[in-house]
Design a protein around this motif. Sequence first.
Motif, PDB file in Angstrom:
ATOM      1  N   ILE A 147      18.086 -32.316 -36.700  1.00  0.00           N
ATOM      2  CA  ILE A 147      16.946 -31.958 -37.545  1.00  0.00           C
ATOM      3  C   ILE A 147      16.993 -32.806 -38.811  1.00  0.00           C
ATOM      4  CG2 ILE A 147      15.914 -30.159 -38.994  1.00  0.00           C
ATOM      5  CD1 ILE A 147      16.942 -28.074 -37.081  1.00  0.00           C
ATOM      6  N   THR A 148      15.847 -33.350 -39.201  1.00  0.00           N
ATOM      7  CA  THR A 148      15.723 -33.963 -40.519  1.00  0.00           C
ATOM      8  C   THR A 148      14.887 -33.035 -41.398  1.00  0.00           C
ATOM      9  OG1 THR A 148      13.706 -35.194 -39.978  1.00  0.00           O
ATOM     10  CG2 THR A 148      15.812 -36.266 -39.513  1.00  0.00           C
ATOM     11  N   VAL A 149      15.232 -32.958 -42.672  1.00  0.00           N
ATOM     12  CA  VAL A 149      14.527 -32.065 -43.589  1.00  0.00           C
ATOM     13  C   VAL A 149      13.910 -32.873 -44.722  1.00  0.00           C
ATOM     14  CG1 VAL A 149      14.638 -29.969 -44.989  1.00  0.00           C
ATOM     15  CG2 VAL A 149      16.234 -30.278 -43.062  1.00  0.00           C
ATOM     16  N   GLU A 150      12.598 -32.709 -44.909  1.00  0.00           N
ATOM     17  CA  GLU A 150      11.861 -33.327 -46.007  1.00  0.00           C
ATOM     18  C   GLU A 150      11.273 -32.227 -46.894  1.00  0.00           C
ATOM     19  OE1 GLU A 150       9.193 -36.571 -44.238  1.00  0.00           O
ATOM     20  OE2 GLU A 150       9.970 -35.513 -42.471  1.00  0.00           O
ATOM     21  N   LYS A 151      10.944 -32.571 -48.117  1.00  0.00           N
ATOM     22  CA  LYS A 151      10.356 -31.618 -49.068  1.00  0.00           C
ATOM     23  C   LYS A 151       8.885 -31.933 -49.309  1.00  0.00           C
ATOM     24  CE  LYS A 151      14.638 -31.296 -51.833  1.00  0.00           C
ATOM     25  NZ  LYS A 151      15.202 -31.538 -53.193  1.00  0.00           N
TER      26      LYS A 151
ATOM     27  N   ALA B 143      10.326 -31.091 -29.362  1.00  0.00           N
ATOM     28  CA  ALA B 143      11.248 -30.480 -30.330  1.00  0.00           C
ATOM     29  C   ALA B 143      10.758 -30.690 -31.759  1.00  0.00           C
ATOM     30  CB  ALA B 143      12.644 -31.072 -30.161  1.00  0.00           C
ATOM     31  N   GLY B 144      10.883 -29.660 -32.577  1.00  0.00           N
ATOM     32  CA  GLY B 144      10.454 -29.733 -33.971  1.00  0.00           C
ATOM     33  C   GLY B 144      11.522 -30.346 -34.852  1.00  0.00           C
ATOM     34  N   THR B 145      11.809 -31.606 -34.615  1.00  0.00           N
ATOM     35  CA  THR B 145      12.944 -32.260 -35.272  1.00  0.00           C
ATOM     36  C   THR B 145      12.670 -32.674 -36.712  1.00  0.00           C
ATOM     37  OG1 THR B 145      12.223 -34.315 -34.208  1.00  0.00           O
ATOM     38  CG2 THR B 145      13.984 -33.087 -33.133  1.00  0.00           C
ATOM     39  N   ARG B 146      11.390 -32.652 -37.126  1.00  0.00           N
ATOM     40  CA  ARG B 146      11.051 -32.957 -38.523  1.00  0.00           C
ATOM     41  C   ARG B 146      10.693 -31.667 -39.246  1.00  0.00           C
ATOM     42  NH1 ARG B 146       6.462 -37.079 -39.724  1.00  0.00           N
ATOM     43  NH2 ARG B 146       7.197 -36.682 -41.840  1.00  0.00           N
ATOM     44  N   LEU B 147      11.628 -31.119 -39.988  1.00  0.00           N
ATOM     45  CA  LEU B 147      11.320 -29.958 -40.826  1.00  0.00           C
ATOM     46  C   LEU B 147      10.772 -30.443 -42.160  1.00  0.00           C
ATOM     47  CD1 LEU B 147      14.139 -27.271 -40.519  1.00  0.00           C
ATOM     48  CD2 LEU B 147      11.747 -27.102 -39.840  1.00  0.00           C
ATOM     49  N   ILE B 148       9.607 -29.917 -42.516  1.00  0.00           N
ATOM     50  CA  ILE B 148       8.952 -30.274 -43.775  1.00  0.00           C
ATOM     51  C   ILE B 148       8.812 -28.978 -44.556  1.00  0.00           C
ATOM     52  CG2 ILE B 148       6.869 -31.265 -44.797  1.00  0.00           C
ATOM     53  CD1 ILE B 148       6.514 -32.855 -42.182  1.00  0.00           C
ATOM     54  N   VAL B 149       9.667 -28.798 -45.576  1.00  0.00           N
ATOM     55  CA  VAL B 149       9.868 -27.505 -46.220  1.00  0.00           C
ATOM     56  C   VAL B 149       9.381 -27.547 -47.666  1.00  0.00           C
ATOM     57  CG1 VAL B 149      11.578 -25.727 -46.803  1.00  0.00           C
ATOM     58  CG2 VAL B 149      11.891 -27.139 -44.752  1.00  0.00           C
ATOM     59  N   GLU B 150       8.656 -26.508 -48.050  1.00  0.00           N
ATOM     60  CA  GLU B 150       8.171 -26.432 -49.434  1.00  0.00           C
ATOM     61  C   GLU B 150       9.354 -26.432 -50.394  1.00  0.00           C
ATOM     62  OE1 GLU B 150       4.759 -24.150 -52.069  1.00  0.00           O
ATOM     63  OE2 GLU B 150       5.073 -23.592 -49.964  1.00  0.00           O
TER      64      GLU B 150
ATOM     65  N   ASP C  60      16.298 -25.429 -50.621  1.00  0.00           N
ATOM     66  CA  ASP C  60      17.753 -25.244 -50.616  1.00  0.00           C
ATOM     67  C   ASP C  60      18.145 -23.971 -49.878  1.00  0.00           C
ATOM     68  OD1 ASP C  60      17.790 -27.540 -52.086  1.00  0.00           O
ATOM     69  OD2 ASP C  60      18.366 -26.591 -53.983  1.00  0.00           O
ATOM     70  N   LYS C  61      17.441 -22.901 -50.141  1.00  0.00           N
ATOM     71  CA  LYS C  61      17.731 -21.633 -49.460  1.00  0.00           C
ATOM     72  C   LYS C  61      17.541 -21.781 -47.950  1.00  0.00           C
ATOM     73  CE  LYS C  61      16.156 -16.818 -49.197  1.00  0.00           C
ATOM     74  NZ  LYS C  61      15.146 -15.828 -49.693  1.00  0.00           N
ATOM     75  N   PHE C  62      16.499 -22.473 -47.565  1.00  0.00           N
ATOM     76  CA  PHE C  62      16.189 -22.638 -46.143  1.00  0.00           C
ATOM     77  C   PHE C  62      17.262 -23.478 -45.457  1.00  0.00           C
ATOM     78  CE2 PHE C  62      13.761 -23.771 -42.375  1.00  0.00           C
ATOM     79  CZ  PHE C  62      13.001 -22.629 -42.149  1.00  0.00           C
ATOM     80  N   VAL C  63      17.653 -24.578 -46.063  1.00  0.00           N
ATOM     81  CA  VAL C  63      18.682 -25.436 -45.479  1.00  0.00           C
ATOM     82  C   VAL C  63      20.001 -24.680 -45.357  1.00  0.00           C
ATOM     83  CG1 VAL C  63      20.115 -27.482 -45.873  1.00  0.00           C
ATOM     84  CG2 VAL C  63      17.640 -27.610 -46.192  1.00  0.00           C
TER      85      VAL C  63
END
Length: 490
Positions: free
Chosen positions: A392-396, A287-294, A299-302
């Motif tokens: 899901i965790t989200v990092e920048k 599972a892709g549980t670590r989202l790493i977003v530019e 904010d838009k993605f979340v």
Amino acid sequence: MNLKLQQYINGKWVEANSGNTRTIINPFNQEVIASVPEGDESDAKAAIAAAREAFDNGEWASTPATERGAIVRKIAEFIERDKEELAHLESLDTGKTVEESRGDMDDIAGVFRYFAELADKDGGELIDSPVPNSISKVVREPVGVCGQITPWNYPLLQASWKLAPALATGNTLIIKPSEITPLTHIKVFELMEEAGVPAGVANLVLGAGDTIGAELSSNTDVDLISFTGGIVTGKKIMQAASVNVKKLALELGGKNPNVIFADADFDIAVDQALNGVFFHAGQICSAGTRLIVEESIHDKFVNALVERVKKFKLGSGFNEDTQMGPLISAEHLAKVEKYVEAGVQEGATVAVGGKRPEDPELQKGFFYLPTIFTDCTTDMSVVQDEGFGPIITVEKFRTEEEAVNLSNDSIYGLAGGVFTNDIAKAERCAAKMRMGTVWINEFNLYFPHAPWGGYKQSGIGRELGKLGMEEYTETKHIFQNLKPETLNWF
């Protein structure tokens, strides 16, 4: 239910030696769905002895590969024939949607068919010899007696990855499913018996890992252990297997990063991010549980993720409109709750979910709302530990280098993804990501032809593909002098 609901040892359906049984419950409503034998070390030893005798007599290993392949192919055909029954059993056992279970059965039949086709394709290799009038060749032979231990999240799918190549290459085996999800293993053994797998070649033992699994790992008559499960258990198996230096194939999970660049197709990336996590309530090793977003689209993605997640339909796996079922057990639900609590204490923000559902119809089941954490950093346990739930965790990140570094900041290395329309950038990232599988503009796709396994503490060895077949073989060099002469050295 017409299942035999017994163990299968040396070609016979048997109860546990102790007479003990275990009740199997439906995680949707906790109803008892079956009672099965609860085996122990004595049952494991009986199965090992049967497999050892069957291998040592040489009948199965010396069966022409085309005939072994034909039997494995029959198993695939029977799985397709009984697809609906198998899917029903899998959803009863695990709580996953029946539609997902139907898809699993198609994949499982495909795995058996793939290895059936490979069975007679490796006839050995002639290699150059420095000696005149000689033949030098390399052949592959079966390892011997294989102990196989499968997890509860994809019971029969994970079993197929082990059963099919072991049978196709001429090994004998003992398989132990998770004690809480044994039903499709029992059914597939009925199909294997129908297909003509000889007595003693394949054995099924039911019971707990700390008894049967421990016996398989430490018994010197077992030549190989293939295990899929948690990293703590995997390390114990490695230690136990050292007693006779068994071959090991270990898949020990992952904490898988999914990197989203700003130039990715936004809607596709959002959809794939959700699909990459929430099938089977997130109880997926890849599972892709670590989202790493530019950062520029974070904010838009979340917000897009949260809006979609709020609309998820939770319920029985047998309701056609259900999108996500329950977790597997009360124990696992409690584990997921503690995992989320730790994330909150460490400073992560719950953007959606983070609790059990309030719907009265879901109160008997082990449900947990799909959850998204923001404000995450790599030092948090929710980012580093495998939660194995709908989280899901989200990092920048700001730069490509930072994205890769974040992706690799883990003890795991099973799988990862990159979403971008810049193919050169995608290839650069994939080359630097220390994982066994990297998807580009896709997540969680697998097929039998491609190897599966991880770097670092995600495990040892590979399943599926030609490499998955080779795990069940030993390599032998045979040299023959066609014109021997005395050496006169002494």
